[in-house]
Design a protein around this motif. Sequence first.
Motif, PDB file in Angstrom:
ATOM      1  N   VAL A  57      -0.588  17.015  -2.886  1.00  9.95           N
ATOM      2  CA  VAL A  57      -1.035  16.747  -2.891  1.00  9.95           C
ATOM      3  C   VAL A  57      -1.997  15.880  -2.237  1.00  9.95           C
ATOM      4  O   VAL A  57      -2.160  15.725  -1.234  1.00  9.95           O
ATOM      5  N   THR A  58      -3.569  16.109  -2.770  1.00 10.16           N
ATOM      6  CA  THR A  58      -4.793  15.196  -2.124  1.00 10.16           C
ATOM      7  C   THR A  58      -5.214  14.204  -2.075  1.00 10.16           C
ATOM      8  O   THR A  58      -6.273  13.320  -1.536  1.00 10.16           O
ATOM      9  N   SER A  90       0.894  -1.019  -0.125  1.00  8.23           N
ATOM     10  CA  SER A  90       0.410   0.145   0.079  1.00  8.23           C
ATOM     11  C   SER A  90       0.962   1.465  -0.054  1.00  8.23           C
ATOM     12  O   SER A  90       0.294   1.951  -0.338  1.00  8.23           O
ATOM     13  N   ASP A  91       2.028   1.143  -0.221  1.00  8.69           N
ATOM     14  CA  ASP A  91       2.978   2.305   1.020  1.00  8.69           C
ATOM     15  C   ASP A  91       3.927   2.264  -0.989  1.00  8.69           C
ATOM     16  O   ASP A  91       4.421   3.715  -1.415  1.00  8.69           O
ATOM     17  N   ALA A  92       2.966   0.975  -2.125  1.00  3.76           N
ATOM     18  CA  ALA A  92       4.479   2.013  -2.855  1.00  3.76           C
ATOM     19  C   ALA A  92       4.146   2.625  -4.444  1.00  3.76           C
ATOM     20  O   ALA A  92       2.344   2.823  -3.899  1.00  3.76           O
ATOM     21  N   VAL A  93       4.548   3.381  -4.692  1.00  2.00           N
ATOM     22  CA  VAL A  93       4.444   4.118  -5.727  1.00  2.00           C
ATOM     23  C   VAL A  93       4.892   3.648  -7.008  1.00  2.00           C
ATOM     24  O   VAL A  93       5.430   3.234  -7.708  1.00  2.00           O
ATOM     25  N   THR A  94       3.500   3.790  -7.556  1.00  2.07           N
ATOM     26  CA  THR A  94       3.374   3.643  -9.070  1.00  2.07           C
ATOM     27  C   THR A  94       3.641   4.721 -10.445  1.00  2.07           C
ATOM     28  O   THR A  94       2.561   4.833 -10.064  1.00  2.07           O
ATOM     29  N   GLY A 112      -0.172   6.129  -5.116  1.00  2.00           N
ATOM     30  CA  GLY A 112       0.438   5.890  -4.171  1.00  2.00           C
ATOM     31  C   GLY A 112       0.692   7.023  -3.292  1.00  2.00           C
ATOM     32  O   GLY A 112       0.870   8.185  -3.876  1.00  2.00           O
ATOM     33  N   ALA A 113       1.360   6.532  -2.063  1.00  2.00           N
ATOM     34  CA  ALA A 113       2.095   7.760  -1.521  1.00  2.00           C
ATOM     35  C   ALA A 113       3.195   8.117  -1.725  1.00  2.00           C
ATOM     36  O   ALA A 113       4.868   8.727  -0.994  1.00  2.00           O
ATOM     37  N   ALA A 114       3.071   9.643  -3.138  1.00  2.00           N
ATOM     38  CA  ALA A 114       4.194  10.101  -3.792  1.00  2.00           C
ATOM     39  C   ALA A 114       4.157  11.722  -3.437  1.00  2.00           C
ATOM     40  O   ALA A 114       3.488  12.515  -3.038  1.00  2.00           O
ATOM     41  N   SER A 115       4.840  11.559  -3.459  1.00  2.00           N
ATOM     42  CA  SER A 115       5.394  13.281  -2.906  1.00  2.00           C
ATOM     43  C   SER A 115       6.104  14.394  -3.963  1.00  2.00           C
ATOM     44  O   SER A 115       7.223  13.471  -4.982  1.00  2.00           O
TER      45      SER A 115
END
Length: 67
Positions: free
Chosen positions: A35-36, A4-8, A21-24
Motif C-alpha cells: 500500500v503506497t 494520525s495512527d488511527a485506521v478508519t 490510516g496506516a493499515a496493513s
Amino acid sequence: MTASDAVTITAYPDGPLLVRGAASLQTVEGEPIEVTRRTVALCRCGLSTIKPFCDGTHKAAGFRTDV
C-alpha cells in the motif's frame, strides 16, 4: 496510538470501502499487499480488475448497497 495512527474504514454509498490510516493489508495466504497511499479504496462489487482495490467498475455495473 495517536489520532494520525488511527485506521478508519468507511463504506462509500454504492461504492468501495475507503481505508484511511496506516493499515496493513494481506492476501488470503497472509502475504503482504503493498500500500503506497494513506487512503485506499477496496472493491466491494467484486468486479474490479485490480482487486482488492477499486477501479470504478461498480459505477458502470450499477452496483448498489444499503449503506
